[in-house]
Design a protein around this motif. Structure first.
Motif, PDB file in Angstrom:
ATOM      1  N   ARG A 130      40.998  44.170  41.678  1.00 17.72           N
ATOM      2  CA  ARG A 130      40.654  42.981  41.509  1.00 17.72           C
ATOM      3  C   ARG A 130      41.331  41.210  40.615  1.00 17.72           C
ATOM      4  O   ARG A 130      40.950  40.158  41.474  1.00 17.72           O
ATOM      5  CB  ARG A 130      39.569  42.827  39.989  1.00 17.72           C
ATOM      6  CG  ARG A 130      38.255  43.267  40.200  1.00 17.72           C
ATOM      7  CD  ARG A 130      37.376  43.565  39.555  1.00 17.72           C
ATOM      8  NE  ARG A 130      37.620  43.615  37.729  1.00 17.72           N
ATOM      9  CZ  ARG A 130      37.387  44.701  37.121  1.00 17.72           C
ATOM     10  NH1 ARG A 130      36.613  45.497  37.449  1.00 17.72           N
ATOM     11  NH2 ARG A 130      37.374  45.093  35.875  1.00 17.72           N
ATOM     12  N   SER A 152      41.263  49.581  38.406  1.00 17.05           N
ATOM     13  CA  SER A 152      39.880  48.545  39.259  1.00 17.05           C
ATOM     14  C   SER A 152      40.657  47.047  39.072  1.00 17.05           C
ATOM     15  O   SER A 152      39.933  46.136  39.511  1.00 17.05           O
ATOM     16  CB  SER A 152      38.439  48.685  38.852  1.00 17.05           C
ATOM     17  OG  SER A 152      38.665  48.947  38.048  1.00 17.05           O
ATOM     18  N   ALA A 153      40.919  46.672  37.868  1.00 17.05           N
ATOM     19  CA  ALA A 153      41.347  45.549  36.863  1.00 17.05           C
ATOM     20  C   ALA A 153      42.379  45.031  37.912  1.00 17.05           C
ATOM     21  O   ALA A 153      42.442  43.794  38.333  1.00 17.05           O
ATOM     22  CB  ALA A 153      41.542  45.551  36.114  1.00 17.05           C
ATOM     23  N   LYS A 165      41.070  38.184  43.330  1.00 15.19           N
ATOM     24  CA  LYS A 165      41.059  36.728  42.790  1.00 15.19           C
ATOM     25  C   LYS A 165      42.218  35.819  43.290  1.00 15.19           C
ATOM     26  O   LYS A 165      42.111  35.014  43.041  1.00 15.19           O
ATOM     27  CB  LYS A 165      40.688  36.888  41.473  1.00 15.19           C
ATOM     28  CG  LYS A 165      40.907  35.464  40.843  1.00 15.19           C
ATOM     29  CD  LYS A 165      40.878  35.683  39.030  1.00 15.19           C
ATOM     30  CE  LYS A 165      40.607  34.359  38.638  1.00 15.19           C
ATOM     31  NZ  LYS A 165      40.806  34.528  36.805  1.00 15.19           N
ATOM     32  N   GLU A 207      31.970  45.081  40.399  1.00 13.74           N
ATOM     33  CA  GLU A 207      31.198  44.851  39.183  1.00 13.74           C
ATOM     34  C   GLU A 207      32.498  44.821  38.274  1.00 13.74           C
ATOM     35  O   GLU A 207      33.269  46.190  38.228  1.00 13.74           O
ATOM     36  CB  GLU A 207      30.054  45.772  38.994  1.00 13.74           C
ATOM     37  CG  GLU A 207      28.757  46.204  40.434  1.00 13.74           C
ATOM     38  CD  GLU A 207      28.320  46.778  39.890  1.00 13.74           C
ATOM     39  OE1 GLU A 207      27.825  46.709  38.778  1.00 13.74           O
ATOM     40  OE2 GLU A 207      27.632  47.160  40.474  1.00 13.74           O
ATOM     41  N   THR A 208      32.021  44.946  37.080  1.00 11.76           N
ATOM     42  CA  THR A 208      32.844  44.761  36.008  1.00 11.76           C
ATOM     43  C   THR A 208      32.043  45.731  34.670  1.00 11.76           C
ATOM     44  O   THR A 208      31.094  45.799  34.123  1.00 11.76           O
ATOM     45  CB  THR A 208      33.608  43.406  35.620  1.00 11.76           C
ATOM     46  OG1 THR A 208      34.185  42.989  35.579  1.00 11.76           O
ATOM     47  CG2 THR A 208      33.894  44.075  34.132  1.00 11.76           C
ATOM     48  N   TYR A 209      32.734  47.014  34.760  1.00  6.54           N
ATOM     49  CA  TYR A 209      32.315  47.815  33.992  1.00  6.54           C
ATOM     50  C   TYR A 209      33.302  48.172  32.595  1.00  6.54           C
ATOM     51  O   TYR A 209      34.580  48.110  32.799  1.00  6.54           O
ATOM     52  CB  TYR A 209      32.378  49.315  34.393  1.00  6.54           C
ATOM     53  CG  TYR A 209      31.460  49.403  35.369  1.00  6.54           C
ATOM     54  CD1 TYR A 209      29.572  49.574  34.898  1.00  6.54           C
ATOM     55  CD2 TYR A 209      31.388  49.366  36.424  1.00  6.54           C
ATOM     56  CE1 TYR A 209      29.194  50.231  35.710  1.00  6.54           C
ATOM     57  CE2 TYR A 209      30.308  49.667  37.751  1.00  6.54           C
ATOM     58  CZ  TYR A 209      29.307  50.054  37.146  1.00  6.54           C
ATOM     59  OH  TYR A 209      28.255  50.137  37.959  1.00  6.54           O
ATOM     60  N   VAL A 210      32.458  48.372  31.593  1.00  9.49           N
ATOM     61  CA  VAL A 210      33.857  48.283  29.772  1.00  9.49           C
ATOM     62  C   VAL A 210      33.383  49.875  30.189  1.00  9.49           C
ATOM     63  O   VAL A 210      32.861  50.720  31.109  1.00  9.49           O
ATOM     64  CB  VAL A 210      32.943  48.107  29.338  1.00  9.49           C
ATOM     65  CG1 VAL A 210      33.022  46.426  28.798  1.00  9.49           C
ATOM     66  CG2 VAL A 210      31.830  48.576  28.572  1.00  9.49           C
ATOM     67  N   CYS A 226      33.871  49.875  40.626  1.00 11.56           N
ATOM     68  CA  CYS A 226      34.763  48.851  39.661  1.00 11.56           C
ATOM     69  C   CYS A 226      35.180  47.608  40.127  1.00 11.56           C
ATOM     70  O   CYS A 226      35.259  46.370  39.174  1.00 11.56           O
ATOM     71  CB  CYS A 226      34.819  49.578  38.949  1.00 11.56           C
ATOM     72  SG  CYS A 226      34.956  51.111  37.761  1.00 11.56           S
ATOM     73  N   CYS A 227      35.109  47.994  41.681  1.00 12.19           N
ATOM     74  CA  CYS A 227      36.093  46.754  42.228  1.00 12.19           C
ATOM     75  C   CYS A 227      35.245  45.434  42.091  1.00 12.19           C
ATOM     76  O   CYS A 227      34.797  44.098  41.425  1.00 12.19           O
ATOM     77  CB  CYS A 227      36.681  46.784  43.400  1.00 12.19           C
ATOM     78  SG  CYS A 227      38.406  47.229  42.926  1.00 12.19           S
ATOM     79  N   THR A 236      39.766  51.386  34.618  1.00  5.99           N
ATOM     80  CA  THR A 236      39.629  49.793  34.828  1.00  5.99           C
ATOM     81  C   THR A 236      41.137  49.777  34.370  1.00  5.99           C
ATOM     82  O   THR A 236      40.774  48.590  35.250  1.00  5.99           O
ATOM     83  CB  THR A 236      39.032  50.732  32.846  1.00  5.99           C
ATOM     84  OG1 THR A 236      39.793  51.167  32.617  1.00  5.99           O
ATOM     85  CG2 THR A 236      37.547  50.365  33.079  1.00  5.99           C
TER      86      THR A 236
END
Length: 138
Positions: A116, A112-113, A120, A41-44, A38-39, A109
Motif C-alpha cells: 500500500r 500488504s502495508a 500511495k 482494504e485495510t484490515y486490523v 488487504c492491499c 499485514t
C-alpha cells in the motif's frame, strides 16, 4: 478491472513467485487472495480471523479454519527454505528475521502495508523491477 488493481495482482503474483511459494499448495492461493484484499482494504490484525479468513473461505469453498491453517503452513514452508528473507531486499527494511518466522497476521499485514505504501507513493513499477531482479538472483 482498473489499472491499479491489475498492477496489485501482478505485484502479488511476482512476489509469491520470487519467494518461491509452492503454487500447488492451497495456502498459496489463499495467501494471494489475502494480500490482494488487504492491499485494497485495510484490515486490523484482529479482523483477519473474523473477516478476512471467512471471506477467503467463501471465495474458495472452504472454511476459515482451513484457510488459516493452509496459509500458516505455506508461510512456514517458505521461511524454512530461506526465501522470506528476500522480502527485506524488496522493501529495503527488516521485515523478516532469520531467527523467527512471522505469524499469518504479521506477514499479511506487513507485506500488504508495504505494498500500500508503494501504491500511495507511486512506486509499484519500481517494486516490480526489484522483484524481477531478485527473482534472477540465486
Amino acid at each position: 478491472m482498473n489499472n491499479e488493481k491489475i498492477m496489485i495482482e501482478n505485484v502479488v503474483d511476482k512476489l509469491l513467485f520470487m519467494l518461491a511459494f509452492k503454487r500447488k499448495l492451497s495456502g498459496c492461493e489463499y495467501l494471494r487472495d489475502a494480500l490482494i484484499m488487504c492491499c485494497n482494504e485495510t484490515y486490523v490484525h484482529a479482523a483477519l480471523s473474523n473477516e478476512l479468513y471467512p471471506q477467503i473461505a467463501k471465495l474458495n469453498n472452504s472454511n476459515a479454519k482451513n484457510v488459516e491453517s493452509a496459509i500458516r503452513r505455506c508461510i512456514k514452508n517458505c521461511y524454512e527454505q530461506g526465501n522470506l528473507l528476500k522480502l527485506n531486499k524488496v522493501f529495503n527494511c527488516l521485515i523478516v528475521n532469520e531467527n523467527y518466522y512471522p505469524t499469518n497476521g504479521e506477514f499479511i499485514t506487513t507485506v500488504s502495508a508495504c505494498l500500500r505504501f508503494a501504491i500511495k507513493n507511486d512506486q509499484l513499477d519500481e517494486t516490480i523491477e526489484k522483484l524481477d531482479c531478485i527473482s534472477l538472483e540465486k
